[in-house]
Design a protein around this motif. Structure first.
Motif, short mmCIF file in Angstrom:
data_model
loop_
_atom_site.label_atom_id
_atom_site.label_comp_id
_atom_site.label_asym_id
_atom_site.label_seq_id
_atom_site.Cartn_x
_atom_site.Cartn_y
_atom_site.Cartn_z
N ILE A 125 0.90 -1.23 0.14
CA ILE A 125 -0.14 -0.01 -0.04
C ILE A 125 0.79 1.10 0.05
O ILE A 125 0.65 1.96 -0.71
N ALA A 126 1.93 1.26 0.88
CA ALA A 126 2.74 2.36 0.86
C ALA A 126 3.44 2.51 -0.47
O ALA A 126 3.67 3.74 -0.94
N ARG A 127 3.80 1.38 -1.05
CA ARG A 127 4.48 1.71 -2.31
C ARG A 127 3.55 2.06 -3.56
O ARG A 127 3.86 2.80 -4.59
N ALA A 128 2.16 1.87 -3.35
CA ALA A 128 1.22 2.31 -3.99
C ALA A 128 1.04 3.76 -4.09
O ALA A 128 0.28 4.33 -4.76
N GLY A 129 1.64 4.46 -3.18
CA GLY A 129 1.70 5.75 -2.75
C GLY A 129 0.69 6.38 -1.73
O GLY A 129 0.27 7.56 -1.68
N LEU A 130 0.46 5.66 -0.93
CA LEU A 130 -0.23 6.06 0.51
C LEU A 130 1.00 6.30 1.46
O LEU A 130 1.85 5.37 1.86
N GLY A 131 0.92 7.51 2.03
CA GLY A 131 2.13 7.58 3.12
C GLY A 131 1.25 7.94 4.52
O GLY A 131 0.29 8.55 4.55
N TYR A 132 2.05 7.04 5.59
CA TYR A 132 1.31 6.85 6.73
C TYR A 132 1.97 7.67 7.63
O TYR A 132 3.26 7.16 7.93
#
Lengths: 252, 613, 233
Positions: free
Chosen positions: C73-80
């Motif tokens: 998910i992070a690699r798909a462009g979601l930053g947490y």
């Protein structure tokens, strides 16, 4: 009546002054807020009062008795209750049992090996839980409580010691605005009813200016201001290092 | 002078071999927080695989180096297999349960090695270059040892560069602290852990292969290696590579000179060193206080007294146990006596491990002291059996009081290893004080008093004592003392803030546990009629640990169920198969995967869930 | 950019999210408001995958990411950016940033250390300082910078103002507005209404695991009934 008196305490870590020559006192029934930027020395200051850290110099007296450098255990025995920034309760016990253990410690009944623990101080524990609004949750596991309720439980645990002084480290951290005010009003009511002196750190200015009788401001280990809400709000130095414009803190 | 120098260099060489195994263990622990008990097995597999490869290769140095690396890669692959099939499923399980699972792997590997390579020690025929010597200050120094001296620091340097100068190393250090956060930043944390485990396993494999020229591949080297590696890692400080090297040096050099100056002490020297270091520095030489890594399980289930239905079940089991001698044979009766003793032994460990939060790897110390105490009482002091059964718990409790003061100041793996050190020291004393204890031959003829010599009567006596003691222990744990003890485990910070004295509470818990274990030891002595140093062996400590973990640390039902299941399973397996280690190991692994909270804990949870739904 | 539909999540055995649905247009800053325990944090954790949703869709830039592993998910462009900061205390500022590094996406310029130090000047002055030796405010800046190193299209900020001095919170507000200028979409979970009012375009109110109200900040300000019913302020 002065409960806690702090006279010129200082502490350095590896040559860096964390707290420098801080003095103040708290009276019975008084709510005193300790505020300041992150890293200003609030935690160190707090830890010197509760026994986690011994000051390099200065004196801390509780009801006229010197408690400088005593262990947290001794300081509790002398009537100091605490709540933690990150709540610390006993997760394998119910809410009631948490308070019962604190009562067992307070009444020095820890070294009992036969009569089951649930038979000790149950009514007293329920009474304390009722005071903080937790009576209905007495039989739940402390480990599954919502955050705000854990804070209330901590308050009940602290009260089990019948404290003269209550130290609250960021008591409303992680709570919703409405809960914050409710918790601190509760603390305030308990303090005035029982004549407990309360010292707390806090970053929510609505809470600080709403409930504190007096405010201390710490910056880089030094006390830079002391006074009531309006005085602190209009202090130019406090505005510069801590309060800012008030745009994101409700105009305080 | 030359002799001292050569001794010194020999010490340096063995420091390198120690470091190779310990480095892998500390890397794996540092990152995954898994106490990999199977690390010694990887080392042993490295030696066997190395033997298979090297004995088929030409003898030149380059072939040797290539063979060793190949063995390392092979073991790294085995490590990947273990990590993917087993550890990945239990990263969220409690620390000690992971330890139990890897112990299962130890047992499986032991039998596999036996099947694949046979029972004989395998030695490598050494080519001339390996047998050559170098003249140093008039003494002959094996060339191979000089090579080994260089390997330790080289590996340390390589690992240090890997961890500080590469992106992989940065990610690994970040994951050590907060694996969940690393994943949320886009890093495949699972792959990261697999590579770390492969690295650690590979180092163990290389260590094992490199040990071949100076020794052999044999079936005992797994436990020796894991014990040595553990000691090194703990002395150095868990997770610290420089610490591990420093500790390897310290231990190897003391060993090299100790063997000359005080030959008798070599059996326990490492444990004495570890005890001293831990007493002075509770987190090892270069270690830091361990904090729980983020994303690790830290959930504590609510402890409730047993429900009425469970109590009736207990009563029914007790009635059955009382009635049993009339319809079972003598062998079954002796097994059942053994099970009862194991139950008390496990229950005593539960007091420490469960509510006390003090895992012990050396609980056999108190058991053995009780057994020897009882034996001395009847043989040396000519006391009666009842008197001896009073001496046993008191002797063990006294020792627990003396040792305990040091133990209770530590926590986690450090605490567990200090208890192991004490157990090993006690074991060595019993083993070497031949004139008093008979050494390896033990003390024989410790028979029950005449009135209890009938196996049935002795069984009932054991039943009465063990059940009563377990109930008394349980009662204390539900009394204010038990709650206060549990409070110090749940939150040390809060416990201190409400004025509880964690040190004294834990010490008293240790003394109580020691007394109960001592009594179990005393009963064991009379039931077997003899006492041997094996009563204090690591195996016995591990047995207790396995029993408690198998049952579950949540409540007293855990160790009781665990002890009965483990002893029962064990005896049954011995009867039906010679591959009992394999079956037992696989059973333990299966149990860990199916019952993550122990048999009793998980069953109870499922039962509760069924009722709540 | 983000379209959440009927999301259900459990925390342990507690059913926290009970069918949350909301949408967030690209380029906007939205704040998730609600009482403690209403499900704000769980929503954030479900979006990034730390909590695995039991049911429902999370449509992120046209792909359903519900049930994916966090790193995907992070690699798909979601930053947490988590609550409680969670910097890697043993790692230096530069190393912390390195952990967050992911390739640039959508042909947009990648975030670099230098660009981040321009946004958070304090960090630039302590590049080799260990994360554990920074103050709370500095740590909070570092966690945001660290997540930006992954060049997220959507930034999730879980209670970024918590435990920070008012003057730092102001600085944080400035940084978030600057990010918005850069075209980053932001979803914010907040307790501090004053802060939310300063940075957000729109709000979603969550109560007992469901979104009970959405609208612009101006509409929220006007709707006294919603504020007393769900936010109790």
């Amino acid at each position: 009546m002065t409960i806690l008196n702090v006279a010129g305490i200082s502490k350095s870590f590896g040559g860096v002054r964390a707290v420098a020559d801080v003095s103040f006192s708290v009276a019975a029934g008084e709510m005193l807020a300790l505020i300041g930027p992150n890293g200003a020395g609030k935690s160190t200051c707090f830890n010197m009062l509760n026994g986690q850290t011994a000051p390099d110099s200065g004196r801390v007296t509780l009801q006229g008795r010197d408690i400088t450098g005593l262990s947290p255990r001794r300081i509790w025995r002398l009537g100091v209750g605490r709540t933690f920034q990150i709540t610390a309760t006993f997760a394998s016990m119910t809410v009631r049992e948490n308070v019962q253990v604190a009562l067992l410690a307070h009444h020095r009944r820890v070294w009992r090996f036969l009569r089951p623990a649930f038979a000790w101080f149950g009514a007293e524990a329920d009474g304390l839980l009722a005071q903080v609004g937790m009576a209905e949750q007495a039989s739940r596991a402390a480990g599954v409580l919502a955050y705000g309720d854990l804070k209330r439980l901590e308050l009940a645990i602290a009260l089990a010691n019948a404290p003269a002084l209550l130290l609250m480290d960021e008591p409303t951290a992680g709570m919703a605005p409405s809960e914050r005010v409710a918790l601190m009003r509760l603390a305030r009511d308990l303090a005035s009813q029982r004549g407990i002196a309360v010292l707390f750190t806090e970053h929510d200015m609505d809470v600080v200016f709403g409930v504190a009788d007096r405010i201390l401001v710490l910056n880089r280990g030094e006390l830079i201001a002391e006074g009531d809400g309006p005085a602190i709000r209009s202090d130019a130095r406090v505005r510069a290092v801590y309060l800012g414009s008030g745009a994101t803190s409700g105009g305080h | 002078m030359g002799f001292v120098l050569v001794q010194f260099l020999t010490g340096l060489a063995s420091a390198s071999s120690l470091f190779l195994v310990a480095a892998g263990l500390t890397v794996i622990f540092g990152v995954t927080r898994v106490v990999n008990f199977a690390h010694g097995s990887l080392y042993m597999l490295g030696a066997y695989l190395g033997w298979t490869i090297l004995s088929r290769l030409p003898g030149g140095p380059a072939w040797f180096a290539g063979g060793v690396v190949l063995a390392g890669l092979g073991i790294a692959a085995v490590g990947v297999l273990i990590e993917v099939l087993l550890l990945q499923r239990i990263y969220k399980a409690p620390e000690l349960l992971q330890l139990l699972a890897t112990f299962g792997v130890v047992l499986v590997v032991q039998d596999l090695v036996l099947k694949l390579w046979g029972p004989n020690d395998l030695t490598l025929s050494r080519p001339p270059w390996m047998r050559s010597f170098v003249q140093i200050a008039g003494e002959r120094m094996p060339f191979y040892d000089l090579l080994m001296i260089g390997i330790g620091p080289l590996v340390l340097l390589a690992l240090w560069l890997l961890f500080t100068r590469t992106r992989w190393g940065t990610l690994v250090r970040a994951a050590t602290q907060d694996r969940e956060m690393v994943a949320a930043l886009g890093v495949d944390q699972r792959l990261l852990f697999t590579t770390v485990f492969a690295l650690g396993a590979g180092l163990a494999g290389i260590g094992g292969a490199l040990a071949l020229p100076d020794g052999s591949a044999n079936g005992q080297m797994d436990l020796t290696a894991i014990t040595d590696a553990f000691v090194v890692v703990v002395v150095g400080g868990l997770g610290s590579l420089p610490g591990a090297y420093l500790a390897s040096l310290l231990i190897a050099l003391l060993q090299a000179f100790g063997i000359v100056l005080l030959p008798k002490i070599t059996l326990v020297l490492v444990f004495v060193v570890m005890a001293v270091v831990l007493v002075v520095r509770p987190n090892g030489l270069l270690g830091r206080k361990l904090t729980l890594a983020r994303g690790e399980a830290n959930t504590l289930a609510l402890v409730r007294p047993a429900e009425p239905a469970l109590r009736w079940l207990g009563v029914a089991a007790l009635l059955l146990a009382v009635w049993a001698p009339w319809f079972v044979g003598p062998f079954a009766l002796s097994v059942m006596t053994e099970m009862l003793v194991a139950m008390l032994f496990a229950a005593s460990l539960h007091v420490m491990m469960g509510p006390g939060g003090m895992p012990s790897f050396g609980h056999a110390a108190w058991f053995g002291l009780g057994a020897y105490g009882a034996a001395f009482a009847v043989k040396g002091l000519a006391l009666s059996m009842p008197a001896a059964l009073v001496v046993a718990p008191f002797g063990a409790a006294l020792a627990a009081l003396v040792f305990g003061g040091f133990v209770v100041r530590l926590s986690g793996v450090y605490l567990a290893m200090l208890t192991l050190a004490f157990a090993q020291i006690v074991w060595a004393v019993m083993f070497q004080a031949v004139s008093v204890t008979g050494g390896d031959n033990g003390i024989l003829g410790v028979w029950p008093a005449g009135w209890a010599s009938n196996p049935r009567v002795f069984y009932w006596l054991t039943l009465a004592i063990c059940v009563a003691c377990v109930l008394v222990l349980r009662r204390a744990l539900y009394a204010p003392f038990g709650y206060a003890l549990r409070a110090t485990r749940d939150s040390a910070l809060r416990a201190e803030a409400i004025g509880l004295n964690a040190g004294s509470l834990r010490l008293v818990a240790l003394v109580i546990a020691g007394a109960a274990a001592g009594l179990a030891g005393g009963l064991a002595a009379f039931s077997k009629g003899s006492v041997f140093p094996t009563y204090i062996s690591i195996d016995r400590s591990v047995d207790a640990l396995v029993m408690v973990l198998l049952g579950g640390v949540q409540s007293m039902a855990g160790p009781v169920v665990g002890a009965l299941a483990y002893t029962g399973l064990f005896d049954m397996l011995l009867m039906v198969t010679d591959l009992w280690r394999l079956v037992l190991g696989l059973s333990i692994i299966a149990l860990v995967l199916v019952f993550p909270q122990g048999i009793a804990g998980t069953t109870y949870r499922l039962w509760l869930r069924g009722r709540e739904a | 950019m983000l379209n959440v539909d009927d999301l259900h999540s459990y925390y342990g055995r507690a059913h926290i999210l009970q069918g949350a649905s909301f949408a967030l247009p690209a380029g906007e800053v939205m704040v998730l408001l609600g009482r403690n325990g209403a499900g704000k944090s769980t929503t954030m954790k479900s979006l990034i995958g730390i909590v695995r949703p039991a049911r429902g869709r999370i449509d992120f830039a046209g792909v359903d990411i519900a049930g994916w592993e966090p790193h995907r998910i992070a690699r798909a462009g979601l930053g947490y950016v988590p609550e409680e900061r969670r910097v890697f205390t043993d790692l230096t500022v530069l190393e912390n940033l390195e952990v967050g590094r992911q390739p640039a996406r959508d042909g947009r310029p990648a975030w670099t250390e230098e660009r981040l130090f321009a946004l958070f000047p304090n960090l630039g002055r302590m590049r080799t300082r260990a994360g554990g030796r920074m103050s709370g405010g500095e740590q909070q800046m570092l966690t945001i910078a660290r997540t930006l190193m992954g060049n997220p299209r959507l930034l999730l900020l879980d209670e970024p103002s918590e435990g920070l001095a008012p003057v730092i919170v102001e600085e944080m507000a400035g940084a978030i507005l600057a990010l918005k200028q850069e075209g980053v979409t932001v979803l914010l979970a907040e307790q501090n209404l004053h802060f939310a009012a300063r940075v957000a375009d729109r709000a979603a109110v969550i109560e007992k695991g469901r979104i009970v109200w959405t609208g612009t900040m101006a509409a929220l300000h006007a709707d006294e009934a919603v504020r007393t019913a769900y936010l109790a302020v």
